[in-house]
Write a protein that holds these residues in place. Sequence first.
Motif, PDB file in Angstrom:
ATOM      1  N   ARG A 119      -4.941   6.452  15.683  1.00 19.93           N
ATOM      2  CA  ARG A 119      -5.111   5.352  16.636  1.00 19.93           C
ATOM      3  C   ARG A 119      -3.749   4.709  16.856  1.00 19.93           C
ATOM      4  NH1 ARG A 119      -9.891   3.605  13.655  1.00 19.93           N
ATOM      5  NH2 ARG A 119     -11.461   5.239  13.919  1.00 19.93           N
TER       6      ARG A 119
ATOM      7  N   GLY B  15      -9.848  10.351  10.440  1.00 20.37           N
ATOM      8  CA  GLY B  15     -10.218   9.035   9.922  1.00 20.37           C
ATOM      9  C   GLY B  15     -11.707   8.980   9.628  1.00 20.37           C
TER      10      GLY B  15
ATOM     11  N   LYS C  18     -26.143  10.447  13.265  1.00 26.87           N
ATOM     12  CA  LYS C  18     -25.411  11.658  13.678  1.00 26.87           C
ATOM     13  C   LYS C  18     -26.369  12.823  13.971  1.00 26.87           C
ATOM     14  CE  LYS C  18     -21.416   9.687  12.375  1.00 26.87           C
ATOM     15  NZ  LYS C  18     -20.375   9.827  11.408  1.00 26.87           N
TER      16      LYS C  18
ATOM     17  N   ASP D 252      -5.884  13.225  14.336  1.00 28.92           N
ATOM     18  CA  ASP D 252      -5.804  12.160  15.333  1.00 28.92           C
ATOM     19  C   ASP D 252      -5.354  10.869  14.675  1.00 28.92           C
ATOM     20  OD1 ASP D 252      -8.334  11.454  14.081  1.00 28.92           O
ATOM     21  OD2 ASP D 252      -8.735  10.210  15.841  1.00 28.92           O
TER      22      ASP D 252
ATOM     23  N   SER E 155     -14.309  14.534  10.986  1.00 29.27           N
ATOM     24  CA  SER E 155     -15.525  13.762  10.772  1.00 29.27           C
ATOM     25  C   SER E 155     -16.115  13.521  12.158  1.00 29.27           C
ATOM     26  CB  SER E 155     -15.135  12.445  10.087  1.00 29.27           C
ATOM     27  OG  SER E 155     -16.228  11.588  10.023  1.00 29.27           O
TER      28      SER E 155
HETATM   29  O1  LIG Z   1     -12.389   7.356  15.656  1.00 30.93           O
HETATM   30  C1  LIG Z   1     -12.533   8.178  14.803  1.00 30.93           C
HETATM   31  O2  LIG Z   1     -13.780   8.508  14.405  1.00 30.93           O
HETATM   32  C2  LIG Z   1     -14.082   9.768  13.871  1.00 30.93           C
HETATM   33  C3  LIG Z   1     -15.314   9.655  13.009  1.00 30.93           C
HETATM   34  O3  LIG Z   1     -16.281   8.823  13.552  1.00 30.93           O
HETATM   35  P1  LIG Z   1     -17.244   7.954  12.631  1.00 30.93           P
HETATM   36  O4  LIG Z   1     -18.271   7.460  13.598  1.00 30.93           O
HETATM   37  O5  LIG Z   1     -17.819   8.887  11.626  1.00 30.93           O
HETATM   38  O6  LIG Z   1     -16.431   6.875  11.997  1.00 30.93           O
HETATM   39  C4  LIG Z   1     -12.937  10.383  13.124  1.00 30.93           C
HETATM   40  O7  LIG Z   1     -13.187  11.730  13.039  1.00 30.93           O
HETATM   41  C5  LIG Z   1     -11.629  10.187  13.822  1.00 30.93           C
HETATM   42  O8  LIG Z   1     -10.582  10.716  13.054  1.00 30.93           O
HETATM   43  C6  LIG Z   1     -11.402   8.758  14.077  1.00 30.93           C
HETATM   44  O9  LIG Z   1     -10.170   8.470  14.675  1.00 30.93           O
END
Ligand SMILES: O=C1O[C@H](COP(=O)(O)O)[C@@H](O)[C@H](O)[C@H]1O
Length: 281
Positions: free
Chosen positions: A86, A54, A221, A84, A161
């Motif tokens: 949610r 995501g 990041k 993954d 990500s």
């Molecule tokens: O919760 C999640 O976040 C990560 C990416 O984090 P972000 O801070 O860049 O939005 C994502 O890799 C993961 O799939 C997702 O469930």
Amino acid sequence: MEREMAASYEPKLHSEIRIFGSSDEILTDLAEYISQVSEISVKERGYFAIALSGGPLVSFLSKLCEAPYIKTLDWSKWYIFWSDERAVAKNHADSNYKLTKEGFLSKVPIMSGHVYSINDSATVEDAATDYEFVIRQLVKIRTIGVSESTDCPKFDLILLSMGSDGHVASLFPNHQALELKDDWVTYITDSPQPPPERITFTLPVINSASNIAILAMGVDKANAVHSAVSDSSDGPDAPASLPARMVQPTDGKLVWFLDKAAASSLEALCDDAYQQQHREY
Ligand SMILES: O=C1O[C@H](COP(=O)(O)O)[C@@H](O)[C@H](O)[C@H]1O
């Protein structure tokens, strides 16, 4: 596009760090990278099994929905999975499936029967068990390859990500899920970021992939990128249990896609190293 890094940031074996000046450059290079991995997988195995995540990642697939890729890719061989998910309904704003459907799957001719979403009507425990079962069936018939080193599924590509805390998929820093060795898919009920319940690939599965790409954009990041790719194995900058740092392909290859902001800690240290070298001579 590959950038030469200072000694302590030499990419580790079988990994590459790509740093880009703009989002558009990332979109363009990522599309070409996915296209090449897809072509090789279809040629070598007859299938392309890709696991998505995501976060901002889905918006970075947009060039694949346009010419030339929309016409040139062999979409009939694509099989979609998620690293993954949610534990929310598929039409919920937090759903990785919804994000992917709206931003990517609805724009490309991938067969709906090739899209393996995670069950949103079961408990997280059951959804994780179901997903692992489905993956086991697909490994048996080799729609997904198998790693000879680990006996785990060998996805052709896992796209991740990284969050600013260094999490990838739904594997969070210092979480016990990082220690799982035998499970392919697991669940958590205490995600530090909402929603708390999630289903996720384990590290053995991620690390068994033929190709892994990690995207990180933005200055928030930068510290996690530094910790993840740094050579130093101790100290506060390199926590041993930072999930992104634990992504180390067994036989495959890892590519980091970073914008300059996310790479800024690396660049500062590269500059320091460079100046230090010049002071010594
Ligand atoms: O919760 C999640 O976040 C990560 C990416 O984090 P972000 O801070 O860049 O939005 C994502 O890799 C993961 O799939 C997702 O469930």
